[in-house]
Scaffold this motif. Structure first.
Motif, PDB file in Angstrom:
ATOM      1  N   TYR A  18       0.806  -1.227   0.000  1.00 36.10           N
ATOM      2  CA  TYR A  18       0.000   0.000   0.000  1.00 36.10           C
ATOM      3  C   TYR A  18       0.838   1.277   0.000  1.00 36.10           C
ATOM      4  O   TYR A  18       0.281   2.375   0.062  1.00 36.10           O
ATOM      5  N   GLU A  50     -17.385 -12.614  -0.903  1.00 32.89           N
ATOM      6  CA  GLU A  50     -18.076 -11.403  -0.486  1.00 32.89           C
ATOM      7  C   GLU A  50     -19.507 -11.772  -0.119  1.00 32.89           C
ATOM      8  O   GLU A  50     -20.189 -12.452  -0.880  1.00 32.89           O
ATOM      9  N   VAL A  51     -19.961 -11.329   1.055  1.00 29.56           N
ATOM     10  CA  VAL A  51     -21.345 -11.562   1.472  1.00 29.56           C
ATOM     11  C   VAL A  51     -21.941 -10.211   1.859  1.00 29.56           C
ATOM     12  O   VAL A  51     -21.242  -9.202   1.847  1.00 29.56           O
ATOM     13  N   ALA A  52     -23.228 -10.198   2.221  1.00 24.92           N
ATOM     14  CA  ALA A  52     -23.865  -8.935   2.558  1.00 24.92           C
ATOM     15  C   ALA A  52     -23.100  -8.277   3.709  1.00 24.92           C
ATOM     16  O   ALA A  52     -22.909  -8.882   4.760  1.00 24.92           O
ATOM     17  N   SER A  53     -22.647  -7.048   3.487  1.00 19.03           N
ATOM     18  CA  SER A  53     -21.951  -6.267   4.509  1.00 19.03           C
ATOM     19  C   SER A  53     -20.708  -6.927   5.067  1.00 19.03           C
ATOM     20  O   SER A  53     -20.320  -6.674   6.197  1.00 19.03           O
ATOM     21  N   GLY A  54     -20.100  -7.779   4.313  1.00 16.37           N
ATOM     22  CA  GLY A  54     -18.887  -8.383   4.834  1.00 16.37           C
ATOM     23  C   GLY A  54     -18.135  -9.235   3.833  1.00 16.37           C
ATOM     24  O   GLY A  54     -18.536  -9.396   2.679  1.00 16.37           O
ATOM     25  N   PHE A 257      -8.993  -2.711   2.004  1.00 17.74           N
ATOM     26  CA  PHE A 257      -9.020  -3.379   0.693  1.00 17.74           C
ATOM     27  C   PHE A 257      -9.777  -2.527  -0.324  1.00 17.74           C
ATOM     28  O   PHE A 257      -9.435  -2.492  -1.500  1.00 17.74           O
ATOM     29  N   THR A 258     -10.837  -1.881   0.133  1.00 19.81           N
ATOM     30  CA  THR A 258     -11.681  -1.119  -0.777  1.00 19.81           C
ATOM     31  C   THR A 258     -11.192   0.330  -0.893  1.00 19.81           C
ATOM     32  O   THR A 258     -10.992   0.832  -1.990  1.00 19.81           O
TER      33      THR A 258
ATOM     34  N   LEU B  41     -14.403   0.966  -7.876  1.00 18.37           N
ATOM     35  CA  LEU B  41     -15.342   0.945  -6.756  1.00 18.37           C
ATOM     36  C   LEU B  41     -16.696   1.372  -7.309  1.00 18.37           C
ATOM     37  O   LEU B  41     -16.901   2.528  -7.676  1.00 18.37           O
ATOM     38  N   GLU B  47     -24.040  -2.703  -0.306  1.00 19.74           N
ATOM     39  CA  GLU B  47     -24.000  -4.048   0.288  1.00 19.74           C
ATOM     40  C   GLU B  47     -22.783  -4.837  -0.189  1.00 19.74           C
ATOM     41  O   GLU B  47     -22.437  -5.859   0.379  1.00 19.74           O
ATOM     42  N   ALA B  48     -22.144  -4.362  -1.256  1.00 15.36           N
ATOM     43  CA  ALA B  48     -20.935  -5.033  -1.724  1.00 15.36           C
ATOM     44  C   ALA B  48     -19.719  -4.237  -1.261  1.00 15.36           C
ATOM     45  O   ALA B  48     -19.705  -3.019  -1.352  1.00 15.36           O
ATOM     46  N   LEU B  49     -18.735  -4.947  -0.752  1.00 14.20           N
ATOM     47  CA  LEU B  49     -17.581  -4.254  -0.173  1.00 14.20           C
ATOM     48  C   LEU B  49     -16.482  -3.974  -1.167  1.00 14.20           C
ATOM     49  O   LEU B  49     -15.849  -2.932  -1.132  1.00 14.20           O
ATOM     50  N   LEU B  50     -16.225  -4.947  -2.014  1.00  7.77           N
ATOM     51  CA  LEU B  50     -14.973  -4.938  -2.756  1.00  7.77           C
ATOM     52  C   LEU B  50     -15.082  -4.203  -4.083  1.00  7.77           C
ATOM     53  O   LEU B  50     -16.171  -4.052  -4.639  1.00  7.77           O
ATOM     54  N   ARG B  51     -13.925  -3.782  -4.549  1.00  5.08           N
ATOM     55  CA  ARG B  51     -13.856  -3.226  -5.903  1.00  5.08           C
ATOM     56  C   ARG B  51     -13.984  -4.352  -6.933  1.00  5.08           C
ATOM     57  O   ARG B  51     -13.862  -5.521  -6.589  1.00  5.08           O
ATOM     58  N   ARG B  52     -14.224  -3.954  -8.183  1.00  9.13           N
ATOM     59  CA  ARG B  52     -14.295  -4.911  -9.281  1.00  9.13           C
ATOM     60  C   ARG B  52     -13.196  -4.605 -10.296  1.00  9.13           C
ATOM     61  O   ARG B  52     -13.054  -3.447 -10.696  1.00  9.13           O
ATOM     62  N   LYS B  73     -23.841  -8.433  -9.737  1.00  8.11           N
ATOM     63  CA  LYS B  73     -24.480  -7.271  -9.124  1.00  8.11           C
ATOM     64  C   LYS B  73     -23.640  -6.005  -9.311  1.00  8.11           C
ATOM     65  O   LYS B  73     -24.190  -4.912  -9.432  1.00  8.11           O
ATOM     66  N   CYS B 222      -8.264  -7.136  -3.028  1.00  8.54           N
ATOM     67  CA  CYS B 222      -7.713  -5.776  -2.917  1.00  8.54           C
ATOM     68  C   CYS B 222      -7.128  -5.275  -4.229  1.00  8.54           C
ATOM     69  O   CYS B 222      -7.099  -4.074  -4.476  1.00  8.54           O
TER      70      CYS B 222
END
Lengths: 291, 266
Positions: A18, A50-54, A257-258, B41, B47-52, B73, B222
């Motif tokens: 990072y 990846e799941v809902a909110s997590g 991560f995001t 992003l 509801e989805a956390l990660l980037r694509r 989604k 990531c």
């Protein structure tokens, strides 16, 4: 620490990943991914879902071992003015002790976070986090093997977190961090197969934040050592909650991560909050939840 | 690599659900090399956390283009993006395709939107060879005019026979190979598409002494090498195997590096 906001183990690599995106010098500390005595390859894929909110992960703690880490990453980390906390784990009490002993004199390492609670390691490591006797033996052993600051990281899946928090303090821990990921599972209903190669994993991300706040509140209420609040922080308010229930520092995990710069934004947000409320330090917020 | 807030310039449907998204990304676009990707992003998808991750189709000046299809989604949400909308982009990421080795003849092999991922390479290579494009149906064959305009010969197959030859693309490749002069230059292949197609190209490369660069498609977290989600098994120097991160050491690998037999088992 310049800020009470650190980056959590397993979500920030060893730092270099990072460094182009985040000014590492502005972090409270870097908690590097878990290190064991010997190099470990980790689990088969798929490793995350990846799941809902997590996010459920079962990475399996791949790592280059103590010697590999010190050789490959410490020269890089020493260039920065940021505390390095090494997350350590082992398959036996003796391995934990040996890893702690080896880090004791490594220049640039400031503290050890004792990973007793990763749910993805078979051969016993999960037991260290949920079996009180095993937990005591590990913390006691690590304490005896190092002069470094020792911070056991508690598992959320115990019937009474207070017992483990007290046991850590009694064994001589300098602080505790919590929570680690929450044991979880997801199934692909089309194939009826688990969505992780490891079958089960650990849930992290915003979905576990409120669970973590409650556990930090309970743990902080029974110990006099500092508590690091971890779990689902995505914004300053989440960190403020941890501080108010008794944590004196926090770590940002999956959100990095995001949004790689989440920890820095949380730091700025806390500073703004202090300003707005005429407070001069984070310490004035710790444990101030009104009941 | 940087994290940049970029602006949507334009978006439209190309054909058959495939969409083209134009992004004003002055910090990232000028630095994109062929085969690299950007990590998006997707806005309004809490509801989805990660980037694509998306391959870059074109990068011209400050603008880059992504060609995608709304299948999950994340991508379905992206179809609602309008000019002026902002989104966060990390990039350019990954190693990208290497240049052509001296004396080798380039071929491109792509399935579906893999064609878009090869465009920058097709534009950069000093020699134009044959591009093999395969898809389920005519609507899955993309960008043919673009490749032809660069001087590439495009050969097509579709499984339903609605464009080009009926069947899968390896049949077209094999026919081309059989008809080729035995003493022609050795081949260097560049491939992007489904893993089964990449493996089929790899098998041919190993049998026929081609060099072949394949861009693997793995679930990604990531995108910068920290989370270790996107790993795959590659041969190590000691004769065993080691995990490599497709976001960092990849997504492009020479096909001999990959432990295909373990991939199949997995």
């Amino acid at each position: 620490m310049k800020t009470p906001v650190m980056v959590a183990s397993g979500t920030f690599g060893y730092g270099p990943e990072y460094a182009e995106l985040v000014d590492l010098n502005k972090l409270g500390a870097i908690v590097v991914k878990g290190i064991a005595l010997h190099p470990t390859k980790g689990n088969e894929t798929p490793r995350t879902v990846e799941v809902a909110s997590g996010l459920i992960n079962a990475i399996g703690l791949p790592n280059p071992g103590v010697d590999g880490f010190v050789e490959q990453y410490m020269p890089f980390l020493r260039q920065y003015d940021v505390p390095v906390i090494v997350n350590i784990w082992g398959k036996t009490v003796e391995e934990y002790v040996e890893v702690a002993r080896r880090f004791d004199h490594v220049d640039g390492v400031h503290a050890l976070e004792v990973n007793v609670s990763c749910p993805n390691i078979k051969e016993g490591s999960a037991l260290f986090g949920t079996d009180l006797d095993m937990f005591r033996r590990v913390v006691d052993g690590v304490r005896g093997a190092t002069q470094l600051t020792v911070i056991p990281k508690l598992a959320p899946n115990v019937s009474d977190i207070k017992v483990f928090a007290r046991a850590a303090e009694d064994a001589g821990a300098d602080g505790i961090s919590l929570i680690n990921s929450v044991p979880a599972m997801a199934v692909d209903v089309k194939t009826r197969k688990p969505r992780l190669a490891n079958v089960t994993g650990g849930l992290t991300g915003p979905g576990i934040h409120s669970v973590a706040v409650r556990l930090v509140w309970e743990a902080a209420g029974v110990v006099n050592i500092p508590v690091v609040g971890i779990g689902g922080i995505t914004k300053a308010e989440d960190a403020l909650e941890f501080l108010m229930v008794g944590a004196s520092a926090v770590a940002v995990g999956t959100a990095s991560f995001t949004h790689p710069a989440t920890a820095l934004e949380v730091t700025d947000g806390i500073a703004e909050y202090l300003d707005r409320h005429g407070l001069s330090s984070v310490g004035e917020l710790v444990g101030t939840v009104l009941l | 690599m940087q994290c940049e807030t970029v602006k949507v310039v334009h978006q439209d449907e190309v054909q058959g659900g495939y969409r083209l998204l134009w992004l004003d990304a002055p910090g990232i676009a000028p630095h994109v090399r062929p085969g690299q990707f950007v990590h998006v992003l997707v806005p309004h998808m809490e509801e989805a956390l990660l980037r694509r991750p998306f391959s870059v189709y074109k990068a011209d000046g400050p603008v880059l283009q992504i060609l995608y299809k709304g299948v999950g989604k994340g991508t379905r949400t992206m179809t609602y993006l309008r000019p002026g909308d902002q989104l966060s982009l990390i990039g350019p990421l990954g190693n990208g395709y290497p240049g052509l080795s001296t004396g080798r003849y380039p071929i491109l092999v792509a399935g579906g939107y893999g064609m878009a991922a090869l465009y920058l390479l097709a534009r950069a290579l000093p020699v134009q060879g044959v591009a093999f494009f395969g898809g389920q149906s005519a609507s899955d064959i993309l960008c043919v005019d673009e490749f032809e305009a660069l001087g590439w010969e495009v050969r097509i197959s579709t499984e339903d026979g609605t464009r080009g030859e009926r069947g899968i693309i390896t049949g077209v490749i094999d026919a081309w190979w059989t008809a080729r002069d035995a003493d022609a230059e050795p081949v260097e292949a560049y491939a992007c598409g489904p893993n089964g197609m990449l493996h089929a190209v790899a098998r041919r490369a190993m049998e026929r002494d081609w060099r072949a660069w394949v861009s693997v498609d793995r679930n990604m977290g990531c995108g910068v090498g920290a989370c270790l989600t996107c790993v795959l098994k590659v041969r190590s120097e000691e004769g065993g195997w080691a995990w490599k991160r497709s976001c960092k050491e990849g997504p492009v690998f020479e096909c001999r590096e990959i432990c295909w037999e373990m991939e199949e088992a997995g």
